[in-house]
Motif scaffolding. Structure first.
Motif, PDB file in Angstrom:
ATOM      1  N   VAL A 139      61.912  41.433  15.952  1.00 33.40           N
ATOM      2  CA  VAL A 139      61.134  42.011  14.848  1.00 33.40           C
ATOM      3  C   VAL A 139      61.921  43.138  14.177  1.00 33.40           C
ATOM      4  O   VAL A 139      61.955  43.255  12.938  1.00 33.40           O
ATOM      5  CB  VAL A 139      59.773  42.534  15.357  1.00 33.40           C
ATOM      6  N   TRP A 140      62.574  43.981  14.988  1.00 31.89           N
ATOM      7  CA  TRP A 140      63.368  45.088  14.457  1.00 31.89           C
ATOM      8  C   TRP A 140      64.505  44.581  13.574  1.00 31.89           C
ATOM      9  O   TRP A 140      64.740  45.103  12.475  1.00 31.89           O
ATOM     10  CB  TRP A 140      63.924  45.925  15.600  1.00 31.89           C
ATOM     11  N   GLU A 141      65.224  43.546  14.024  1.00 30.44           N
ATOM     12  CA  GLU A 141      66.339  42.995  13.262  1.00 30.44           C
ATOM     13  C   GLU A 141      65.864  42.411  11.929  1.00 30.44           C
ATOM     14  O   GLU A 141      66.501  42.603  10.886  1.00 30.44           O
ATOM     15  CB  GLU A 141      67.059  41.914  14.076  1.00 30.44           C
ATOM     16  N   ILE A 142      64.742  41.702  11.955  1.00 34.10           N
ATOM     17  CA  ILE A 142      64.229  41.104  10.724  1.00 34.10           C
ATOM     18  C   ILE A 142      63.760  42.185   9.750  1.00 34.10           C
ATOM     19  O   ILE A 142      64.005  42.103   8.535  1.00 34.10           O
ATOM     20  CB  ILE A 142      63.087  40.115  11.046  1.00 34.10           C
ATOM     21  N   LEU A 143      63.110  43.233  10.262  1.00 37.22           N
ATOM     22  CA  LEU A 143      62.688  44.336   9.402  1.00 37.22           C
ATOM     23  C   LEU A 143      63.897  45.041   8.784  1.00 37.22           C
ATOM     24  O   LEU A 143      63.874  45.410   7.599  1.00 37.22           O
ATOM     25  CB  LEU A 143      61.844  45.336  10.196  1.00 37.22           C
ATOM     26  N   CYS A 144      64.953  45.220   9.584  1.00 38.08           N
ATOM     27  CA  CYS A 144      66.182  45.812   9.051  1.00 38.08           C
ATOM     28  C   CYS A 144      66.785  44.912   7.973  1.00 38.08           C
ATOM     29  O   CYS A 144      67.293  45.404   6.947  1.00 38.08           O
ATOM     30  CB  CYS A 144      67.204  46.024  10.170  1.00 38.08           C
ATOM     31  N   TYR A 166      67.346  46.360   4.316  1.00 38.32           N
ATOM     32  CA  TYR A 166      68.710  46.480   3.793  1.00 38.32           C
ATOM     33  C   TYR A 166      69.147  45.259   2.988  1.00 38.32           C
ATOM     34  O   TYR A 166      70.285  45.211   2.508  1.00 38.32           O
ATOM     35  CB  TYR A 166      69.698  46.689   4.950  1.00 38.32           C
ATOM     36  N   ARG A 167      68.255  44.268   2.891  1.00 41.40           N
ATOM     37  CA  ARG A 167      68.564  43.005   2.197  1.00 41.40           C
ATOM     38  C   ARG A 167      69.821  42.367   2.775  1.00 41.40           C
ATOM     39  O   ARG A 167      70.756  41.998   2.051  1.00 41.40           O
ATOM     40  CB  ARG A 167      68.718  43.250   0.693  1.00 41.40           C
ATOM     41  N   SER A 168      69.841  42.266   4.096  1.00 42.87           N
ATOM     42  CA  SER A 168      71.011  41.760   4.823  1.00 42.87           C
ATOM     43  C   SER A 168      70.669  40.466   5.553  1.00 42.87           C
ATOM     44  O   SER A 168      69.777  40.437   6.403  1.00 42.87           O
ATOM     45  CB  SER A 168      71.497  42.819   5.825  1.00 42.87           C
ATOM     46  N   PHE A 169      71.386  39.405   5.200  1.00 48.82           N
ATOM     47  CA  PHE A 169      71.206  38.135   5.901  1.00 48.82           C
ATOM     48  C   PHE A 169      71.681  38.228   7.349  1.00 48.82           C
ATOM     49  O   PHE A 169      71.251  37.474   8.209  1.00 48.82           O
ATOM     50  CB  PHE A 169      71.964  37.011   5.180  1.00 48.82           C
ATOM     51  N   TRP A 170      72.597  39.158   7.606  1.00 51.73           N
ATOM     52  CA  TRP A 170      73.129  39.340   8.964  1.00 51.73           C
ATOM     53  C   TRP A 170      72.006  39.712   9.930  1.00 51.73           C
ATOM     54  O   TRP A 170      71.845  39.091  10.984  1.00 51.73           O
ATOM     55  CB  TRP A 170      74.205  40.419   8.957  1.00 51.73           C
ATOM     56  N   PHE A 171      71.229  40.730   9.563  1.00 49.39           N
ATOM     57  CA  PHE A 171      70.140  41.167  10.432  1.00 49.39           C
ATOM     58  C   PHE A 171      69.065  40.087  10.567  1.00 49.39           C
ATOM     59  O   PHE A 171      68.513  39.888  11.646  1.00 49.39           O
ATOM     60  CB  PHE A 171      69.524  42.456   9.893  1.00 49.39           C
ATOM     61  N   VAL A 172      68.768  39.397   9.468  1.00 51.93           N
ATOM     62  CA  VAL A 172      67.756  38.338   9.522  1.00 51.93           C
ATOM     63  C   VAL A 172      68.219  37.211  10.441  1.00 51.93           C
ATOM     64  O   VAL A 172      67.437  36.678  11.244  1.00 51.93           O
ATOM     65  CB  VAL A 172      67.466  37.795   8.109  1.00 51.93           C
ATOM     66  N   THR A 173      69.497  36.848  10.358  1.00 49.31           N
ATOM     67  CA  THR A 173      70.039  35.776  11.205  1.00 49.31           C
ATOM     68  C   THR A 173      69.987  36.169  12.672  1.00 49.31           C
ATOM     69  O   THR A 173      69.595  35.369  13.536  1.00 49.31           O
ATOM     70  CB  THR A 173      71.491  35.456  10.800  1.00 49.31           C
ATOM     71  N   LEU A 174      70.374  37.411  12.982  1.00 48.67           N
ATOM     72  CA  LEU A 174      70.278  37.887  14.359  1.00 48.67           C
ATOM     73  C   LEU A 174      68.829  37.890  14.837  1.00 48.67           C
ATOM     74  O   LEU A 174      68.533  37.529  15.985  1.00 48.67           O
ATOM     75  CB  LEU A 174      70.855  39.297  14.476  1.00 48.67           C
ATOM     76  N   GLY A 175      67.920  38.283  13.937  1.00 45.58           N
ATOM     77  CA  GLY A 175      66.500  38.279  14.279  1.00 45.58           C
ATOM     78  C   GLY A 175      66.014  36.884  14.624  1.00 45.58           C
ATOM     79  O   GLY A 175      65.267  36.694  15.590  1.00 45.58           O
ATOM     80  N   CYS A 176      66.444  35.878  13.850  1.00 48.40           N
ATOM     81  CA  CYS A 176      66.057  34.485  14.139  1.00 48.40           C
ATOM     82  C   CYS A 176      66.607  34.029  15.482  1.00 48.40           C
ATOM     83  O   CYS A 176      65.942  33.295  16.223  1.00 48.40           O
ATOM     84  CB  CYS A 176      66.572  33.568  13.026  1.00 48.40           C
ATOM     85  N   ARG A 226      82.926  35.122   6.082  1.00 49.53           N
ATOM     86  CA  ARG A 226      82.893  34.969   4.621  1.00 49.53           C
ATOM     87  C   ARG A 226      82.562  36.261   3.885  1.00 49.53           C
ATOM     88  O   ARG A 226      83.184  36.606   2.886  1.00 49.53           O
ATOM     89  CB  ARG A 226      81.883  33.887   4.243  1.00 49.53           C
ATOM     90  N   ASP A 227      81.569  36.993   4.419  1.00 46.05           N
ATOM     91  CA  ASP A 227      81.065  38.173   3.696  1.00 46.05           C
ATOM     92  C   ASP A 227      81.358  39.494   4.390  1.00 46.05           C
ATOM     93  O   ASP A 227      80.891  40.547   3.941  1.00 46.05           O
ATOM     94  CB  ASP A 227      79.544  38.046   3.499  1.00 46.05           C
ATOM     95  N   ASN A 228      82.105  39.445   5.514  1.00 47.72           N
ATOM     96  CA  ASN A 228      82.418  40.664   6.274  1.00 47.72           C
ATOM     97  C   ASN A 228      81.160  41.421   6.684  1.00 47.72           C
ATOM     98  O   ASN A 228      81.114  42.654   6.662  1.00 47.72           O
ATOM     99  CB  ASN A 228      83.328  41.597   5.469  1.00 47.72           C
ATOM    100  N   GLN A 229      80.127  40.658   7.060  1.00 41.69           N
ATOM    101  CA  GLN A 229      78.874  41.279   7.482  1.00 41.69           C
ATOM    102  C   GLN A 229      78.859  41.453   8.994  1.00 41.69           C
ATOM    103  O   GLN A 229      79.419  40.647   9.734  1.00 41.69           O
ATOM    104  CB  GLN A 229      77.677  40.430   7.040  1.00 41.69           C
ATOM    105  N   GLY A 230      78.192  42.502   9.445  1.00 42.67           N
ATOM    106  CA  GLY A 230      78.080  42.771  10.869  1.00 42.67           C
ATOM    107  C   GLY A 230      77.319  44.062  11.089  1.00 42.67           C
ATOM    108  O   GLY A 230      76.935  44.748  10.139  1.00 42.67           O
ATOM    109  N   SER A 231      77.125  44.400  12.352  1.00 38.80           N
ATOM    110  CA  SER A 231      76.419  45.642  12.678  1.00 38.80           C
ATOM    111  C   SER A 231      77.358  46.835  12.507  1.00 38.80           C
ATOM    112  O   SER A 231      78.551  46.755  12.827  1.00 38.80           O
ATOM    113  CB  SER A 231      75.909  45.596  14.119  1.00 38.80           C
ATOM    114  N   HIS A 232      76.830  47.932  12.004  1.00 41.22           N
ATOM    115  CA  HIS A 232      77.608  49.157  11.827  1.00 41.22           C
ATOM    116  C   HIS A 232      76.955  50.276  12.647  1.00 41.22           C
ATOM    117  O   HIS A 232      75.748  50.497  12.540  1.00 41.22           O
ATOM    118  CB  HIS A 232      77.677  49.549  10.356  1.00 41.22           C
ATOM    119  N   TYR A 233      77.757  50.972  13.442  1.00 44.44           N
ATOM    120  CA  TYR A 233      77.245  52.049  14.299  1.00 44.44           C
ATOM    121  C   TYR A 233      77.906  53.361  13.915  1.00 44.44           C
ATOM    122  O   TYR A 233      79.126  53.435  13.754  1.00 44.44           O
ATOM    123  CB  TYR A 233      77.506  51.731  15.774  1.00 44.44           C
ATOM    124  N   ALA A 234      77.088  54.386  13.799  1.00 44.01           N
ATOM    125  CA  ALA A 234      77.593  55.693  13.360  1.00 44.01           C
ATOM    126  C   ALA A 234      78.309  56.409  14.507  1.00 44.01           C
ATOM    127  O   ALA A 234      77.844  56.395  15.652  1.00 44.01           O
ATOM    128  CB  ALA A 234      76.438  56.554  12.848  1.00 44.01           C
TER     129      ALA A 234
END
Length: 217
Positions: free
Chosen positions: A41-46, A50-60, A113-121
């Protein structure tokens, strides 16, 4: 030390966990289901925020993990399961594991393709790396410990935990490349290689589950 042991055994729940392996495994399964669901749920909400397919895909991906664990939880709560029903649900877990590979391909494609991934501060990525290492170590230990594969429900639970750990490694690898490799020269090669390895590590036990279930049904 004796006082600590005495105190632990004085609690009914802790005592049963220490003396009853199946009860402990059931509690772990319940906890894993709750954490998986919350994380999905957290990944899909993120992803929505953030309008990120990366988080939605991880959520799925974690939703499918939750469905597998929900299937196993329902199996452990039913007192009158037939052997056929048990093996049918065991087969369902294998099928869901194979479906997870299609989502895994999406994760790899988004990274390459899109250089998408998780980013940690800051130094948070090191904490994530430590957590992932512990997760992988525990998953491998439990997988090896259950090497006889006599209990289908326990086997499916351990394989699911192993699959979750494999994807955590892939996600961490992508995050580290995005954070430390300014030119992203390693992203394509490393992600594809690790993605293929992860797909194989998930597919082999999934096929084993399906084949074993069909044979016993």
């Amino acid at each position: 030390m004796r006082r600590v042991k005495k105190w632990l055994h004085s609690n009914a729940v802790i005592h049963r966990c220490l003396t009853d392996g199946s009860y402990k495994d059931r509690l772990i399964l319940y906890g894993s289901l709750a954490l998986n669901t919350l994380y999905a749920v957290w990944e899909i909400l993120c992803g929505v925020y953030y309008r990120s397919f990366w988080f939605v895909t991880l959520g799925c991906y974690y939703i499918l993990l939750s469905l597998i664990r929900l299937t196993l939880v329902k199996e452990t709560r039913m007192d009158e399961n037939t052997e056929h029903t048990e093996w049918r649900r065991y087969r369902s877990c294998g099928i869901l594991l194979l479906l997870m590979n299609s989502i895994l391909c999406g994760i790899v494609a988004l990274a390459v393709r899109d250089n998408q991934g998780s980013h940690y501060a800051g130094y948070l990525i090191y904490a994530v790396a430590a957590y992932t290492s512990c997760k992988v170590g525990i998953a491998i230990r439990n997988f090896v410990k259950n090497h006889d594969f006599k209990d289908p429900i326990l086997t499916a639970s351990k394989i699911t935990s192993f699959a979750s750990a494999v994807v955590s490694v892939l996600s961490l690898e992508i995050a580290m490349i995005l954070q430390f490799d300014d030119e992203l020269s390693l992203l394509c090669v490393m992600t594809i290689a690790t993605g293929i390895g992860a797909a194989v590590l998930i597919s082999v036990p999934a096929i084993y589950i399906i084949a074993t279930a069909r044979r016993n049904m």
